[in-house]
Write an enzyme that holds these catalytic residues in place. Structure first.
Site, short mmCIF file in Angstrom:
data_model
loop_
_atom_site.label_atom_id
_atom_site.label_comp_id
_atom_site.label_asym_id
_atom_site.label_seq_id
_atom_site.Cartn_x
_atom_site.Cartn_y
_atom_site.Cartn_z
CD GLU A 442 -0.95 10.57 -2.88
OE1 GLU A 442 -1.17 10.20 -4.03
OE2 GLU A 442 0.05 11.61 -2.37
C1 LIG Z 1 -3.95 1.36 -8.96
C2 LIG Z 1 -2.73 2.11 -8.49
C3 LIG Z 1 -2.73 3.45 -8.83
C4 LIG Z 1 -1.34 4.17 -8.48
N1 LIG Z 1 -1.40 5.38 -8.89
C5 LIG Z 1 0.01 6.05 -8.86
C6 LIG Z 1 0.34 7.02 -9.43
O1 LIG Z 1 -0.54 7.69 -10.29
N2 LIG Z 1 1.64 7.42 -9.38
C7 LIG Z 1 2.50 7.03 -8.74
O2 LIG Z 1 3.76 7.44 -9.04
N3 LIG Z 1 2.35 5.75 -7.95
C8 LIG Z 1 0.99 5.42 -8.08
N4 LIG Z 1 0.85 4.01 -7.43
C9 LIG Z 1 1.79 3.46 -6.61
C10 LIG Z 1 1.45 3.39 -5.05
O3 LIG Z 1 1.54 4.85 -4.79
C11 LIG Z 1 2.58 2.47 -4.59
O4 LIG Z 1 2.19 1.22 -5.14
C12 LIG Z 1 2.63 2.40 -3.31
O5 LIG Z 1 3.18 3.70 -2.78
C13 LIG Z 1 3.42 1.44 -2.60
O6 LIG Z 1 4.75 1.12 -3.21
P1 LIG Z 1 4.81 -0.38 -3.77
O7 LIG Z 1 3.75 -0.87 -4.34
O8 LIG Z 1 6.34 -0.39 -4.38
O9 LIG Z 1 5.09 -1.05 -2.53
P2 LIG Z 1 6.33 -1.36 -1.66
O10 LIG Z 1 7.05 0.04 -0.98
O11 LIG Z 1 7.34 -2.60 -2.01
O12 LIG Z 1 5.75 -1.82 0.03
C14 LIG Z 1 5.37 -3.34 0.02
C15 LIG Z 1 5.02 -3.29 1.71
O13 LIG Z 1 6.06 -2.97 2.62
C16 LIG Z 1 5.57 -1.72 3.34
N5 LIG Z 1 6.90 -0.94 3.69
C17 LIG Z 1 7.78 -0.49 2.75
N6 LIG Z 1 8.43 0.41 3.68
C18 LIG Z 1 8.25 0.20 4.77
C19 LIG Z 1 8.82 0.91 6.09
N7 LIG Z 1 9.82 1.20 5.95
N8 LIG Z 1 8.30 0.52 7.25
C20 LIG Z 1 7.08 -0.59 6.98
N9 LIG Z 1 6.60 -1.05 6.19
C21 LIG Z 1 7.20 -0.79 5.14
C22 LIG Z 1 4.44 -1.20 2.80
O14 LIG Z 1 3.81 -0.44 3.60
C23 LIG Z 1 3.75 -2.15 1.81
O15 LIG Z 1 2.81 -2.99 2.77
C24 LIG Z 1 -0.37 3.48 -7.87
C25 LIG Z 1 -0.54 2.28 -7.50
C26 LIG Z 1 -1.70 1.59 -7.82
C27 LIG Z 1 -1.97 0.00 -7.59
#
Ligand SMILES: Cc1cc2nc3c(=O)[nH]c(=O)nc-3n(C[C@H](O)[C@H](O)[C@H](O)COP(=O)(O)OP(=O)(O)OC[C@H]3O[C@@H](n4cnc5c(N)ncnc54)[C@H](O)[C@@H]3O)c2cc1C
Length: 596
Positions: A442
């Site tokens: 989220e």
């Molecule tokens: C168990 C689980 C359930 C989930 N459920 C859902 C769901 O129901 N629906 C759905 O759509 N998604 C879902 N997600 C996805 C979740 O919302 C994302 O994993 C999350 O938003 C982070 O995206 P990412 O994993 O691609 O990380 P990334 O976006 O790749 O981020 C990696 C790191 O970089 C940091 N970062 C990225 N951009 C910036 C910036 N501009 N400034 C500073 N820091 C930054 C982040 O904070 C993080 O620490 C789920 C994930 C999990 C693991």
């Protein structure tokens, strides 16, 4: 065997005494006749029973055996399907939903308590109703009348569930770069093609149909976030008469093996020209998502609170039972070989920390929920706008601060158990593993902090902050003659003055160096969180001070004291960290981060 008891006494205190929920509900035009305290009480009681008797007993089973995937079908963890049936038959699924389509129209201040019980007793299960509620909110706010009539009643009743499909393998935080495509058909529907990952309860056997809200791009859409549209994509197509038709071209490719919330299925969803329908306007999909995000983000904060409360209850029981060593001031349980560990200062520190964060968080989430209710149900445009601005400001704090302190609490709850906290059968390690995701999904807590610092503070030149400051200052001014409360009011004043200074400091720094925003953001959000909880504790202490003959209120005052003396001072170190600036983050080149 770990147990969970719904903290109904404290919920009543927060609702009735701290926030006067009955009067709030009566004053809001849109809630007239929708709810009274008697109905609210019956809902809390019923949910408390389901949480402790139905959901909590299957929490560990879900963790041990998890949901399973075979040939595209997901079977929910053992006991989950029956529990889902019990939950929806009790009418809890559509509690906050629009009554025009079968929802119960209950205020968020009440729904927040229900969410805490559900998430606290079994977070993996609780995600299913939570995602459905989120999908319903978007659909209700932005869907056409036809879509709402066709889908909402069965979603509110729980016959169908909902899922939110945003994330793709290469796009999580930055949804502007998603690749899922939508192509218009002549009949007004769209063909959706692409892959979504991490979709919570995207596939399962608990409900008859699953309604996915999917973000996708139209062929000629502008690049970035302004080119995203939202589509409703059902697992089974729905016929004109409401019966289920053929299976849509949406399938679950696999489920993830994960650290926690194992009972829930986290799905890879493949869309191969699946039929979907536009929700809201073309290219306005992200705006539609934002409608539900304030609710969802508060909901994630509440997940943290619920699980931390569960951890606390079991830690207290263990600390009163487990005997080790004697109290520093002399033997207490003289008839036993040693004293219960609850006599030791460090064990009490852990328990008090958990209690202070949990009760502070319960008040804070209800405070934010009261603004959600006012913004949604008030007919006074100015009042509604003020509430909306407060929600915008406080939502990232509820999501990130509540989950960060919840993890700290759950780790403390595990630590109270010593080595047994590391062993599965006691349940404490599951809380730590389950909670960890609340800091990530989220929108990660880092992104929440950036939202607060960048958009809400620097982006408004501090004007939203002034609204919160005014609210606190009004409360402080109203307590001017209350000498008994000075021990809570003075530290609150100091914390708020510090926060106001720090807010201006970051705004000033950001003018010359944009990196200062991101460098300050996490510790700034925590400084904000500690001040906000000081406000909640001062509010609670003012009510409890004259009633200390009753041990409930006595405990409130003592916990407020602990918060002010032992937790609030953390803001001093956090402030110094923020003022440490961004420079030291950029001393190394990217290559210099390599250590081998
Ligand atoms: C168990 C689980 C359930 C989930 N459920 C859902 C769901 O129901 N629906 C759905 O759509 N998604 C879902 N997600 C996805 C979740 O919302 C994302 O994993 C999350 O938003 C982070 O995206 P990412 O994993 O691609 O990380 P990334 O976006 O790749 O981020 C990696 C790191 O970089 C940091 N970062 C990225 N951009 C910036 C910036 N501009 N400034 C500073 N820091 C930054 C982040 O904070 C993080 O620490 C789920 C994930 C999990 C693991």
């Amino acid at each position: 065997m770990p147990e969970y008891k719904a903290p109904l006494r404290d919920m009543r205190f927060v609702l009735n005494e701290v926030f006067n929920a009955g009067s709030l509900w009566e004053s809001l035009a849109g809630l007239q006749g929708a709810v009274d305290m008697e109905t609210a009480e019956a809902i809390l009681e019923e949910c408390g029973k389901i949480a402790s008797q139905v959901l909590a007993p299957i929490n560990r089973d879900g963790d041990e055996n998890s949901s399973t995937w075979e040939n595209g079908e997901v079977t929910a963890a053992p006991g989950f399907k029956d529990a889902y049936q019990t939950y929806v038959e009790a009418g809890l699924n559509g509690l906050g939903g629009n009554p025009d389509f079968g929802g119960m129209g209950m205020p968020k201040t009440l729904v927040a308590q229900v969410e805490e019980m559900v998430q606290g007793s079994n977070m993996a299960f609780g995600l299913a109703p939570m995602l459905t509620a989120g999908a319903c909110l978007s659909l209700n706010a932005h869907g056409s009348q036809e879509l709402k009539e066709k889908y909402l009643p069965n979603m509110y009743s729980g016959v169908w569930s909902g899922a939110m499909d945003l994330t793709e393998p290469h796009a999580g935080t930055d949804l502007g770069i998603i690749r899922t495509k939508a192509e218009a058909n002549a009949d007004g529907s769209y063909d959706i093609t692409g892959t979504k990952i991490f979709i919570t309860w995207g596939e399962h056997d608990m409900a008859e149909n699953i309604i996915h809200l999917v973000l996708a791009k139209l062929p000629d859409a502008p690049a970035g976030p302004k080119g995203i549209s939202l589509f409703l994509v059902p697992k089974f197509l729905v016929n004109e008469d409401g019966s289920l038709g053929e299976r849509n071209a949406a399938s679950c490719g696999s489920i993830e093996h994960k650290m926690g919330i194992k009972g829930s299925a986290t799905c890879v969803m493949n869309y191969d020209g699946a039929k979907g329908w536009l929700v809201g306007e073309e290219n306005k999909g992200l705006a539609c998502m934002f409608t539900m995000m304030n609710y969802e983000r508060l909901g994630v904060g509440i997940q943290g609170l619920g699980v931390a409360e569960n951890s606390y209850q079991n830690a207290v029981a263990y600390a009163r039972d487990r005997i080790q060593s004697r109290a520093p001031t002399g033997a207490v349980a003289k008839d036993k070989a040693a004293d219960p560990i609850i006599v030791h200062p460090d064990v009490r520190r852990m328990l008090m920390t958990m209690r202070a964060f949990n009760e502070g968080g319960r008040a804070f989430s209800t405070y934010v929920a009261s603004f959600l209710d006012t913004s949604k149900y008030s007919d006074d445009a100015e009042q509604a706008k003020h509430a909306e601005q407060m929600v915008a400001l406080l939502t990232p704090v509820t999501k990130a601060f509540m989950t960060d302190v919840a993890l700290e609490s759950a780790i403390a709850g595990q630590q109270v158990f010593g080595g047994h906290g590391f062993i599965r059968e006691w349940g404490q390690e599951q809380h730590v593993r389950d909670l960890r995701i609340t800091q990530i999904y989220e929108g990660t807590n880092g992104i929440q902090a950036l939202d607060l610092m960048g958009r809400k503070i620097v982006g408004t030149n501090g004007s939203l902050f002034k609204l919160f400051e005014q609210d606190v200052n009004d409360f402080v001014a109203a307590q001017a003659g209350n000498e008994a409360a000075a021990e809570f009011i003075e530290p609150l004043k100091a914390a708020m003055e510090n926060l106001a200074d720090l807010t201006q400091w970051v705004i000033d720094q950001a003018q010359s160096n944009p990196n200062e925003i991101g460098a300050a953001s996490v510790e700034y959000l925590h400084t904000f969180g500690y001040a906000a909880y000081a406000y909640m504790w001062a509010k609670m202490a003012v009510i409890a001070l004259p009633k200390q003959d009753d041990s409930f209120y006595k405990a409130k005052v003592e916990t407020a004291r602990f918060y002010v003396k032992r937790l609030l001072p953390r803001y001093i170190g956090l402030t110094a960290t923020v003022k440490g600036g961004s420079e030291s983050l950029y001393g190394l080149t990217d290559e210099m981060f390599e250590t081998a």
